[in-house]
Design an enzyme around this catalytic site. Structure first.
Site, mmCIF file in Angstrom:
data_model
loop_
_atom_site.group_PDB
_atom_site.id
_atom_site.type_symbol
_atom_site.label_atom_id
_atom_site.label_comp_id
_atom_site.label_asym_id
_atom_site.label_seq_id
_atom_site.Cartn_x
_atom_site.Cartn_y
_atom_site.Cartn_z
ATOM 1 N N ASN A 7 0.882 -1.171 0.000
ATOM 2 C CA ASN A 7 0.000 0.000 0.000
ATOM 3 C C ASN A 7 0.921 1.222 0.000
ATOM 4 O OD1 ASN A 7 -1.877 1.960 0.415
ATOM 5 N ND2 ASN A 7 -2.743 1.084 2.292
ATOM 6 N N ARG A 93 -2.510 -2.120 -3.509
ATOM 7 C CA ARG A 93 -3.736 -1.353 -3.307
ATOM 8 C C ARG A 93 -3.647 -0.115 -4.184
ATOM 9 N NH1 ARG A 93 -6.203 1.021 2.341
ATOM 10 N NH2 ARG A 93 -8.136 1.692 1.388
ATOM 11 N N HIS A 182 -13.112 2.409 -0.226
ATOM 12 C CA HIS A 182 -13.158 1.261 0.698
ATOM 13 C C HIS A 182 -13.780 0.040 0.017
ATOM 14 C CE1 HIS A 182 -13.549 4.272 4.298
ATOM 15 N NE2 HIS A 182 -12.292 3.888 4.170
ATOM 16 N N GLY A 213 -14.352 3.664 10.350
ATOM 17 C CA GLY A 213 -12.988 3.763 10.872
ATOM 18 C C GLY A 213 -12.641 5.230 10.943
ATOM 19 N N ARG A 244 -12.949 14.301 8.409
ATOM 20 C CA ARG A 244 -13.712 14.779 7.252
ATOM 21 C C ARG A 244 -15.139 15.129 7.675
ATOM 22 N NH1 ARG A 244 -11.926 9.705 4.352
ATOM 23 N NH2 ARG A 244 -9.824 10.181 3.621
ATOM 24 N N ASP A 286 -9.749 10.837 16.891
ATOM 25 C CA ASP A 286 -9.783 9.433 17.297
ATOM 26 C C ASP A 286 -11.008 9.184 18.178
ATOM 27 O OD1 ASP A 286 -9.174 7.038 19.018
ATOM 28 O OD2 ASP A 286 -7.376 7.052 17.762
ATOM 29 N N ARG A 288 -11.769 6.974 20.301
ATOM 30 C CA ARG A 288 -11.556 6.659 21.723
ATOM 31 C C ARG A 288 -11.405 7.941 22.539
ATOM 32 N NH1 ARG A 288 -7.208 2.358 19.788
ATOM 33 N NH2 ARG A 288 -6.966 4.118 18.380
ATOM 34 N N GLU A 387 -8.608 -5.813 4.530
ATOM 35 C CA GLU A 387 -8.382 -5.390 3.141
ATOM 36 C C GLU A 387 -7.132 -6.034 2.556
ATOM 37 O OE1 GLU A 387 -9.188 -1.421 4.765
ATOM 38 O OE2 GLU A 387 -9.780 -0.890 2.733
HETATM 39 P P1 ADP Z 1 -8.467 3.703 9.187
HETATM 40 O O1 ADP Z 1 -9.605 4.357 8.474
HETATM 41 O O2 ADP Z 1 -7.321 4.617 9.455
HETATM 42 O O3 ADP Z 1 -8.072 2.342 8.632
HETATM 43 P P2 ADP Z 1 -9.442 2.166 11.449
HETATM 44 O O4 ADP Z 1 -10.397 1.306 10.714
HETATM 45 O O5 ADP Z 1 -8.223 1.530 12.010
HETATM 46 O O6 ADP Z 1 -9.040 3.445 10.635
HETATM 47 O O7 ADP Z 1 -10.248 2.855 12.643
HETATM 48 C C1 ADP Z 1 -9.663 3.803 13.476
HETATM 49 C C2 ADP Z 1 -10.730 4.290 14.434
HETATM 50 O O8 ADP Z 1 -11.178 3.181 15.237
HETATM 51 C C3 ADP Z 1 -10.240 5.366 15.396
HETATM 52 O O9 ADP Z 1 -11.190 6.412 15.477
HETATM 53 C C4 ADP Z 1 -10.193 4.626 16.712
HETATM 54 O O10 ADP Z 1 -10.462 5.468 17.796
HETATM 55 C C5 ADP Z 1 -11.343 3.645 16.548
HETATM 56 N N1 ADP Z 1 -11.277 2.599 17.562
HETATM 57 C C6 ADP Z 1 -10.380 1.604 17.708
HETATM 58 N N2 ADP Z 1 -10.647 0.894 18.834
HETATM 59 C C7 ADP Z 1 -11.737 1.449 19.404
HETATM 60 C C8 ADP Z 1 -12.514 1.206 20.570
HETATM 61 N N3 ADP Z 1 -12.203 0.217 21.389
HETATM 62 N N4 ADP Z 1 -13.571 1.997 20.828
HETATM 63 C C9 ADP Z 1 -13.880 3.008 20.010
HETATM 64 N N5 ADP Z 1 -13.199 3.307 18.893
HETATM 65 C C10 ADP Z 1 -12.142 2.550 18.591
#
Ligand code: ADP
Length: 402
Positions: A7, A93, A182, A213, A244, A286, A288, A387
């Site tokens: 990627n 990718r 995606h 995500g 976004r 994020d 979390r 993916e």
């Molecule tokens: P990307 O689009 O970069 O591939 P991911 O699919 O890895 O992203 O998702 C990242 C998101 O997932 C972040 O916002 C992260 O906070 C969230 N995330 C991961 N674990 C948890 C969790 N336990 N609770 C809530 N959100 C989570």
């Protein structure tokens, strides 16, 4: 059989080496800061990929980065294969295939020309993806290469779903339309969902996949084919995401640009990079962090979560209407797989569609599980996405016997 998945970004290159005998990753890593003064390679291998080898060096370009990746893969101390020829094929990718690619394909001159022709649609990613392809060709001339497009799965959308209500000449001249992204994840997850639903004697004709995500998108899938998706010409359209904004009145662009004295590019950059959960909560992109802030009473964080869930719920409702029914809802990606309270929030109010979340089952994280009540008319599942594995599987399929 070993397959390398690449990627490539403009200044970074992620890789995973798969053993396709059991679909496992035997090494993965990141070549970062390509073209800058201090580049680095982080290479993970060993049990659960927990052993880390970091090399600080300089990669002048993607070819040098790939050379270092291959050196790490065969290194006598940190390597996982004895010779580069153990890698049977490489899967790449590729962000944008325009309306030219409806599936993955073996890379040849014509394929590269078409990826190049799609650069105006994916100006940041396609040139980097091409650089990754050319680098692998230079360093591994005997390994067949496959391109797997983020847009391909969505090419089955009907015109009424992919056209924008703008003058037709712009579609004809500039190919402005909805493409969706995606796609590899939506294909992988909807395919697995259909298998799982079938195995449980559940209806599986009309499915909504919520890939939530950092970037998020939904797709409506009828009989395994995508009929609509939330991202558009670019990944900016659709639901609220990490940074976004998702969909908004296009006149907002003019209003911000005029008030802040910015040009269109800078304004759209704000919508891409400084909006969404980050922009509304003021805390983080994020999930979390936003959850933690909301739990601590931060009103803007709470609002961001409400907007996030409300927007996704509206898409689920609209896709149920678009498909004329709903057989299952699937959650996937970082938030979709891990954030039980987030999933419950999205589904709250959808009971009228026959969606009833099981509080206990919904505590699950990161695994394939049904999270709706046994009597829920529309089952809701969590299905982890992968993916890279999907890219490796396509690569294997297309290069078998070559
Ligand atoms: P990307 O689009 O970069 O591939 P991911 O699919 O890895 O992203 O998702 C990242 C998101 O997932 C972040 O916002 C992260 O906070 C969230 N995330 C991961 N674990 C948890 C969790 N336990 N609770 C809530 N959100 C989570």
């Amino acid at each position: 059989m070993k397959i390398l998945v690449i990627n490539a970004g403009s200044s970074s290159l992620k890789y995973q080496l798969f053993n396709m005998d059991n679909n496992t990753v035997i090494a993965k890593g990141l070549a970062d800061r390509i073209g800058l003064e201090t580049s680095s390679l982080t290479h993970n291998y060993g049990e659960e990929l927990k052993t880390k080898y970091v090399l600080n060096t300089q990669f002048k370009d993607h070819t040098e980065a790939i050379q270092q990746v291959l050196a790490a893969l065969v290194d006598k101390d940190h390597g996982v294969i004895s010779d580069i020829s153990d890698i049977s094929a490489v899967g790449h990718r590729v962000l944008h295939g325009g309306d030219k690619f409806t599936a993955s394909c073996i890379i040849d001159e014509a394929c590269k020309e078409t990826i190049k022709a799609c650069i105006p649609l994916g100006p940041l990613h396609n040139p980097a993806n091409l650089a990754g392809i050319k680098a692998c060709e230079a360093v591994m001339p005997n390994a067949p290469q496959v391109a797997v497009f983020d847009t391909a799965f969505h090419q089955t959308m009907p015109a009424e779903a992919f056209m924008y209500g703008i003058p037709m000449e712009y579609y004809k001249k500039y190919a402005i339309r909805r493409y969706g992204f995606h796609g590899t994840s939506h294909r992988f997850v909807s395919g697995r969902a259909i298998e799982v639903l079938k195995a449980n004697n559940m209806k599986h004709g009309k499915i909504i996949v919520c890939h939530l995500g950092n970037g998020s998108s939904l797709s409506a899938v009828v009989d395994g084919k995508c009929v609509d998706t939330s991202m558009g010409l670019t990944p900016l359209e659709g639901v609220l995401m990490g940074t976004r904004s998702g969909s908004l009145d296009p006149a907002v662009v003019e209003c911000i640009a005029n008030n802040e004295e910015l040009d269109v590019t800078k304004t759209v950059n704000i919508l891409n990079k400084k909006s969404g959960l980050l922009g509304v909560s003021g805390v983080s992109s994020d999930m979390r962090d936003v959850n933690t802030a909301a739990d601590a009473g931060n009103e803007n964080a709470k609002l961001a979560l409400d907007m996030w869930a409300y927007g996704i719920r509206k898409y689920i409702g609209s896709y149920a209407a678009a498909m004329g029914g709903l057989d299952a809802v699937i959650f996937t990606a970082g938030i979709g797989e891990n954030d039980g309270p987030g999933r419950a929030k999205v589904c709250k109010g959808l009971e009228f569609l026959g969606i009833e979340i099981d509080e206990e089952a919904n505590r699950a994280r990161g695994k394939e599980v049904c999270i709706s009540k046994p009597g829920s008319k529309v089952p809701v599942w969590v299905i982890p996405t992968n993916e890279e594995l999907a890219i490796a599987m396509d690569t294997l399929e297309l290069t078998k016997g070559k």
